[in-house]
Write a protein that holds these residues in place. Structure first.
Motif, PDB file in Angstrom:
ATOM      1  N   HIS A   1       0.843  -1.198   0.000  1.00 55.28           N
ATOM      2  CA  HIS A   1       0.000   0.000   0.000  1.00 55.28           C
ATOM      3  C   HIS A   1       0.878   1.248   0.000  1.00 55.28           C
ATOM      4  CE1 HIS A   1      -3.238  -2.768   0.824  1.00 55.28           C
ATOM      5  NE2 HIS A   1      -2.617  -3.193   1.923  1.00 55.28           N
ATOM      6  N   GLU A   2       0.276   2.384  -0.337  1.00 53.36           N
ATOM      7  CA  GLU A   2       1.029   3.630  -0.455  1.00 53.36           C
ATOM      8  C   GLU A   2       1.680   4.046   0.866  1.00 53.36           C
ATOM      9  OE1 GLU A   2      -1.346   6.697  -2.095  1.00 53.36           O
ATOM     10  OE2 GLU A   2      -1.548   5.758  -4.081  1.00 53.36           O
ATOM     11  N   ASP A   3       1.059   3.680   1.987  1.00 57.67           N
ATOM     12  CA  ASP A   3       1.609   4.084   3.283  1.00 57.67           C
ATOM     13  C   ASP A   3       2.719   3.151   3.771  1.00 57.67           C
ATOM     14  OD1 ASP A   3       0.195   1.815   3.918  1.00 57.67           O
ATOM     15  OD2 ASP A   3      -1.089   2.759   5.430  1.00 57.67           O
ATOM     16  N   GLY A   4       3.105   2.179   2.933  1.00 54.70           N
ATOM     17  CA  GLY A   4       4.172   1.261   3.294  1.00 54.70           C
ATOM     18  C   GLY A   4       3.699  -0.039   3.911  1.00 54.70           C
ATOM     19  N   SER A   5       2.416  -0.098   4.263  1.00 51.07           N
ATOM     20  CA  SER A   5       1.879  -1.335   4.822  1.00 51.07           C
ATOM     21  C   SER A   5       1.618  -2.341   3.700  1.00 51.07           C
ATOM     22  CB  SER A   5       0.588  -1.057   5.586  1.00 51.07           C
ATOM     23  OG  SER A   5      -0.405  -0.542   4.707  1.00 51.07           O
ATOM     24  N   TYR A   6       1.268  -3.555   4.070  1.00 52.93           N
ATOM     25  CA  TYR A   6       1.017  -4.588   3.065  1.00 52.93           C
ATOM     26  C   TYR A   6       0.067  -5.642   3.625  1.00 52.93           C
ATOM     27  CZ  TYR A   6       4.539  -7.059   5.862  1.00 52.93           C
ATOM     28  OH  TYR A   6       5.227  -7.629   6.899  1.00 52.93           O
ATOM     29  N   HIS A   7      -0.466  -6.439   2.732  1.00 49.40           N
ATOM     30  CA  HIS A   7      -1.242  -7.605   3.149  1.00 49.40           C
ATOM     31  C   HIS A   7      -1.013  -8.732   2.141  1.00 49.40           C
ATOM     32  CE1 HIS A   7      -4.125  -6.102   0.113  1.00 49.40           C
ATOM     33  NE2 HIS A   7      -4.582  -7.352   0.077  1.00 49.40           N
TER      34      HIS A   7
END
Length: 491
Positions: A393-399
């Motif tokens: 994701h753009e904020d650096g998080s992921y799934h």
């Protein structure tokens, strides 16, 4: 530092490793240092870079950058280049209590932050460090430092891993009387039982423990605080208590079949093998034996790699390591620029060994274990898995998304879970009455004081699962705070 143009003239020499085909037949250390001349040249590669990021000691995006114990790396690199090994040892010991440990098992974030690593292979810092301390012992330069006077203050350290040992060492040198409590039969914590012998020879650990004993530190083993000795007795006997119990609460898999026989935590496997090796050279049979078996390690980190190396030495039939993350890139990506730790593809010692035996890297990436299948006797028979994709994701998080149609079944006789630790075991913390947050004992950086008077905490018990250099860092830091407390508050 070093030779002014050394970084332009010399190339990096990697750690000398014995051939996998031969080292798999024993439990001795797989690596050894180069000659003095080779290391002199490696020291010459240090650049006189002005701002040496190698001993920066901070975190960038949650990842260690530079040396957390602020080793004076350029200084001892220069001394090694000039052949002044004893002076190099003196500089090394100013910041590091146990270079013989870090020089073997630290992942060397210092090298990732080496200025030369911007465009060339980093200086061989870790190998030089190990050689300096090994020479210190070989030449008799390391001698017991027995304090000339005692303060009359007594301190109990609970836990004998690197954080506990570092705090004990510092406080003993300050003249306090230190007793270290260890619940198992040998001091050293994960240095003793969590790291296999071929990575860190236990004679190295035992040598340091003997030295600390000669210097005045008392070790009490086979004693669990809160069970074999009460918390109240401890608090009434000692002027201060340091909790250095580590992060020993395993992160577990909550899936069908987890209770199958043959499914173990990685640390239980490694501990059983090392203890049997030390106790009887495997003659007692008190260890998990994977000889002739199909082994799967769940978890892509260093502990998982150690399980691979151990199973290979036991002559397993096959070994595979599952990682939920994708394979790392061959070079740094745009969001992983120097001086942060380089998250790039490498072959660990265990992976090299597996590749030598079986012809391929044993790691499987982006894979999720869904179920453990048992046989009629309740023993693990196979793992059921599915492939995944990692969505950023753009904020650096992921799934992660599972990919239908990619289900697989993997035969397995033994499964070792190596997915990390949630934090410290809180039962002892509860008995002391100290506050915990997310399985970590609550205390601020720089103070290390819990909510209970005279009770301090350091290392993984406070910060969560981390590196040996952070453990030493916090052991030294908590010692400063305890020393200040004993001199100003507990008077």
């Amino acid at each position: 530092m070093g030779k002014k143009t050394g970084f332009m003239e010399y190339t990096r020499e990697h750690v000398f490793e014995r051939e996998p085909g031969s080292r798999l037949n024993d439990w001795n250390e797989f690596s050894s240092p180069y000659s003095d001349e080779v290391l002199r040249i490696q020291g010459a590669r240090c650049m006189d870079c002005g701002t040496p990021f190698c001993h920066l000691g901070m975190e960038i995006n949650g990842v260690t950058t530079g040396c957390p114990i602020n080793n004076l790396i350029p200084e001892w690199n220069d001394l090694v280049y000039r052949g002044k090994w004893q002076e190099a040892l003196e500089r090394l010991l100013k910041t590091n209590n146990f270079p013989e440990f870090t020089g073997r098992v630290c992942p060397a974030p210092c090298e990732g932050s080496c200025t030369l690593a911007i465009s060339e292979p980093a200086v061989s810092i870790k190998n030089i460090e190990r050689t300096i301390i090994d020479k210190g012992f070989e030449n008799g330069w390391i001698k017991p430092r027995i304090p000339t006077s005692r303060t009359g203050k007594k301190i109990a350290v609970i836990g004998s891993g690197p954080a506990g040992l570092a705090s004990a060492d510092q406080l003993n040198q300050a003249g306090h009387s230190v007793t270290v409590y260890e619940r198992v039969d040998r001091p050293g914590g994960l240095l003793m039982y969590g790291i296999p012998n071929m990575k860190l020879d236990k004679k190295i650990v035992e040598r340091r423990i003997r030295l600390l004993e000669q210097e005045g530190i008392k070790f009490i083993t086979n004693t669990e605080v809160g069970k074999d000795i009460s918390v109240d007795e401890l608090k009434s006997t000692y002027d201060a208590v340091i909790l250095a119990t580590g992060a020993q609460k395993h992160r577990d898999l909550q899936i069908e079949g987890r209770d199958a026989k043959g499914v173990h935590f990685a640390m239980d496997y490694l501990t059983s093998v090392t203890k049997s090796l030390l106790d009887s050279n495997f003659q007692d049979g008190q260890f998990i034996n994977t000889e002739g078996k199909n082994v799967i390690v769940i978890g892509g980190g260093d502990t998982g790699a150690d399980c691979i190396a151990t199973a290979l030495r036991q002559k397993c039939n096959s070994v595979i390591q599952f990682s939920k993350h994708p394979e790392l890139p061959m070079e740094r990506t745009a969001d992983n620029m120097w001086p942060s730790y380089p998250n790039v593809y490498t072959l660990d010692y265990a992976h090299k060994e597996a590749k030598t035996i079986f012809g391929t890297d044993p790691r499987e990436y982006l894979i999720q274990t869904k179920k453990i299948e048992k046989d009629a006797n309740g023993h693990v028979k196979a793992l059921h898995t599915i492939q995944m994709e990692k969505i950023y994701h753009e904020d650096g998080s992921y799934h992660f998304n599972e990919l239908p149609g990619t289900e697989s079944v993997w035969p397995a006789d033994y499964v070792f879970i190596a997915i990390g630790f949630e934090g410290t075991e809180t039962s002892l913390a509860d008995q002391f009455g100290v506050e915990t947050v997310n399985h970590k004992i609550k205390a601020s950086v720089g103070k290390y004081q819990t909510n209970v008077e005279g009770v301090f905490v350091c290392g993984d018990a406070r910060r969560g699962q981390s590196l040996i250099v952070w453990a030493i860092n916090e052991g030294r830091a908590v010692a400063r705070m305890v020393d200040y407390y004993l001199k100003t508050v507990a008077v």
